[in-house]
Design a protein around this motif. Structure first.
Motif, short mmCIF file in Angstrom:
data_model
loop_
_atom_site.label_atom_id
_atom_site.label_comp_id
_atom_site.label_asym_id
_atom_site.label_seq_id
_atom_site.Cartn_x
_atom_site.Cartn_y
_atom_site.Cartn_z
N CYS A 9 -2.03 -13.89 63.63
CA CYS A 9 -3.34 -13.70 63.02
C CYS A 9 -3.43 -12.13 62.36
O CYS A 9 -4.25 -12.35 61.23
N ARG A 10 -2.70 -11.28 62.92
CA ARG A 10 -2.90 -10.11 62.34
C ARG A 10 -2.52 -9.89 60.99
O ARG A 10 -3.29 -9.20 60.26
N LEU A 11 -1.60 -10.56 60.41
CA LEU A 11 -1.12 -10.43 58.93
C LEU A 11 -2.25 -10.83 57.93
O LEU A 11 -2.59 -10.38 56.95
N ALA A 12 -2.86 -11.95 58.24
CA ALA A 12 -3.98 -12.49 57.54
C ALA A 12 -5.12 -11.69 57.62
O ALA A 12 -5.96 -11.31 56.42
N ILE A 13 -5.43 -10.83 58.66
CA ILE A 13 -6.51 -9.97 58.61
C ILE A 13 -6.12 -8.68 57.80
O ILE A 13 -6.89 -8.25 57.06
N ILE A 14 -4.99 -7.98 57.83
CA ILE A 14 -4.40 -7.19 57.12
C ILE A 14 -4.72 -7.58 55.53
O ILE A 14 -5.22 -6.66 54.63
N MET A 15 -4.21 -8.66 55.16
CA MET A 15 -4.28 -9.12 53.88
C MET A 15 -5.53 -9.00 53.43
O MET A 15 -5.65 -8.72 52.10
N ALA A 282 4.48 -2.64 55.66
CA ALA A 282 4.95 -3.19 54.48
C ALA A 282 3.69 -3.95 53.77
O ALA A 282 3.37 -3.72 52.59
N ALA A 283 2.81 -4.76 54.66
CA ALA A 283 1.94 -5.45 53.87
C ALA A 283 0.72 -4.24 53.48
O ALA A 283 0.10 -4.37 52.32
N LEU A 284 0.52 -3.08 54.03
CA LEU A 284 -0.53 -2.09 53.82
C LEU A 284 0.03 -1.46 52.58
O LEU A 284 -0.81 -1.19 51.68
N LEU A 285 1.40 -1.37 52.30
CA LEU A 285 1.85 -0.41 51.27
C LEU A 285 1.94 -1.34 50.20
O LEU A 285 1.45 -1.07 48.83
N SER A 286 2.20 -2.64 50.31
CA SER A 286 1.89 -3.67 49.14
C SER A 286 0.49 -3.61 48.71
O SER A 286 0.28 -3.74 47.46
N ASN A 287 -0.48 -3.62 49.58
CA ASN A 287 -1.96 -3.52 49.09
C ASN A 287 -2.19 -2.41 48.34
O ASN A 287 -2.85 -2.31 47.51
N LEU A 288 -1.63 -1.25 48.91
CA LEU A 288 -1.66 -0.03 48.13
C LEU A 288 -1.26 -0.05 46.94
O LEU A 288 -2.12 0.36 45.80
N ALA A 289 -0.25 -0.60 46.58
CA ALA A 289 0.74 -0.72 45.60
C ALA A 289 -0.24 -1.62 44.34
O ALA A 289 -0.41 -1.15 43.30
N ARG A 290 -0.93 -2.58 44.80
CA ARG A 290 -1.75 -3.27 43.92
C ARG A 290 -2.84 -2.50 43.61
O ARG A 290 -3.58 -2.34 42.29
N SER A 291 -3.59 -1.54 44.40
CA SER A 291 -4.67 -0.88 43.85
C SER A 291 -4.02 0.14 42.58
O SER A 291 -4.98 0.66 41.81
N LEU A 307 9.72 0.80 48.74
CA LEU A 307 9.55 1.78 50.25
C LEU A 307 9.45 0.44 51.10
O LEU A 307 9.80 0.60 52.34
N ALA A 308 8.40 -0.34 50.84
CA ALA A 308 7.92 -1.26 51.76
C ALA A 308 8.87 -2.42 52.05
O ALA A 308 8.99 -2.99 53.26
N GLU A 309 9.70 -3.14 51.18
CA GLU A 309 10.57 -4.17 51.49
C GLU A 309 11.38 -4.20 52.77
O GLU A 309 11.47 -5.10 53.53
N PRO A 310 12.05 -2.91 52.90
CA PRO A 310 12.98 -2.63 54.07
C PRO A 310 12.00 -2.97 55.41
O PRO A 310 12.69 -3.28 56.57
N GLY A 325 5.53 -12.83 51.03
CA GLY A 325 4.69 -13.33 49.79
C GLY A 325 3.71 -12.28 49.47
O GLY A 325 3.39 -12.15 48.32
N ASN A 326 3.33 -11.37 50.11
CA ASN A 326 2.39 -10.47 49.76
C ASN A 326 3.06 -9.53 48.63
O ASN A 326 2.54 -9.07 47.56
N LEU A 327 4.53 -9.06 48.86
CA LEU A 327 5.23 -8.27 48.10
C LEU A 327 5.39 -9.07 46.83
O LEU A 327 5.23 -8.28 45.79
N ALA A 328 5.38 -10.27 46.92
CA ALA A 328 5.62 -11.27 45.78
C ALA A 328 4.57 -11.12 44.80
O ALA A 328 4.45 -11.02 43.33
#
Length: 397
Positions: A9-15, A282-291, A307-310, A325-328
């Motif tokens: 469930c954690r990833l959906a919360i982060i997203m 990785a998800a957090l950095l992807s979210n920041l990238a979108r900002s 940086l996030a993908e690895p 999927g978030n990175l995509a």
């Protein structure tokens, strides 16, 4: 299984954390034509509804998609989906839909939906009952019934610390709905000395909501953002970074680019300080990238994505598909179709590799939700992949 459910469930919360502080998109009218992202959300709900061997996870996933339908302005789809939910989460979904209808001036429809939500609450016991009632209180505030809303949420707050600060934020939202912005500000300021994380999160969300309302007046909106920045300091860890991203978006909406950049830089510093044990970096950095993409800073965004993908490899296996999927999605917003397609294929492939159908379906719900919430739909080839993955669901769950 319980441990895996919690971790999954954690990833959906982060997203959804950044979006949680944003003003939902509630201005679009429902209609026969598809809007961008609807097709992805239809797939998300299809996968969510397939998890019949686990009714709790099924209802949770379905309710999350209802929120996404509301975010993109698909009220008819949200209502249809909400009515299919079984259990207490149906009450939450109906109350949220009622709030959305009230915010677009449809109080009669909102009242009908609230009646249904109240029926679910009446038939519910345990901690789930107050959860439904807290959402009902928010809908009542949006309808302008502030006294009923205040009475309901105050009783919940007194009974359970988890609802701390919700009276002020709920009443504030009601004032905003009525255009009473000064009173909304004062309601939130009353909690300014409270350092509890629950209170700080809700208070910050309230200030951002005022700042994001173009009818509130420029000077008041800027004041609200100043208050939001102070309030966000009491929010711990990566959640503070998410709050700062929402503050940055509101500053950008006011044409205050310098302040937006400063807020994102602060969010980035928090991200850099996160320990490696935070496997969702990785998800957090992807979210920041979108900002950063929203600010037109594509190079900064790309550096974060590279940086996030690895980092995805260090996350739980059941969470990795959603992260890819978030990175995509982030690469799609960067208009890099090649990387977006590559990472989507990795996401779908890693979801398909999950042995059991329950985590596989949940991973696919997360992927489709992330695309849909950002107004993105999949091409014919990737939809065919989703169809094949849907057909593969079955024992073992």
């Amino acid at each position: 299984m319980k441990r895996n459910r919690v971790l999954g469930c954690r990833l959906a919360i982060i997203m959804g954390m950044c979006a949680a502080l944003m003003v939902p998109v509630v201005s679009r009218e429902s209609g026969p034509a598809f809007v961008p992202g609807q097709q992805s959300l239809d797939y998300a709900f299809r996968f969510a509804s397939a998890i019949t061997p686990d009714p709790k996870d099924m209802a949770k996933a379905q309710a999350a998609v209802v929120g996404d339908y509301l975010h993109i302005g698909r009220y008819d789809s949200a209502r249809s989906a909400a009515m299919r939910i079984q259990g207490w989460r149906k009450g939450v979904a109906l109350a949220d839909l009622a709030k959305a209808e009230a915010l677009r001036g449809r109080n009669e429809e909102a009242g009908k939906l609230l009646k249904l939500a109240e029926e679910v609450a009446a038939a519910t016991a345990g901690w789930q009952k107050p959860r439904i009632r807290s959402h009902i209180a928010a809908a009542l505030a949006a309808m302008g019934e502030l006294d009923r809303s205040r009475e309901m949420i105050s009783s919940l707050e007194q009974a359970d610390r988890a609802y701390a600060g919700q009276t002020a934020s709920t009443v504030s939202s009601g004032f905003v709905a009525e255009g009473r912005y000064d009173e909304a500000m004062e309601s939130l300021k009353k909690e300014s000395d409270e350092k509890d994380a629950y209170v700080a999160w809700r208070r910050t969300a309230g200030f951002v909501a005022i700042a994001s309302n173009d009818k509130a007046g420029r000077s008041r909106r800027l004041e609200a953002l100043s208050e939001a920045k102070v309030s966000a300091k009491a929010i711990p860890g990566w959640k503070q970074a998410s709050a700062l991203q929402s503050i940055a978006a509101a500053y950008l909406g006011l044409g205050k680019r310098k302040e937006a950049v400063k807020a994102l830089d602060q969010a980035g510093e928090i991200m850099k300080a996160l320990p490696e044990t935070v496997t969702l970096r990785a998800a957090l950095l992807s979210n920041l990238a979108r900002s950063w993409i929203e600010l037109g800073e594509g190079k900064k965004a790309r550096r974060l994505l590279v940086l996030a993908e690895p980092m995805v490899a260090g996350a739980m296996v059941i969470e990795q598909p959603g992260m890819y999927g978030n990175l995509a999605v982030s690469y799609s917003m960067l208009e890099d179709k090649g990387e977006a397609s590559r990472l989507l294929e990795v996401a779908l492939g890693s979801a398909g590799d999950l042995k059991n159908s329950r985590p596989r379906a949940l991973a696919l719900v997360t992927i489709c939700r992330t695309f849909g919430r950002h107004g993105l739909d999949l091409d014919e080839g990737h939809r065919a992949d989703l169809d094949r993955l849907f057909e593969s669901l079955g024992d073992p769950w």
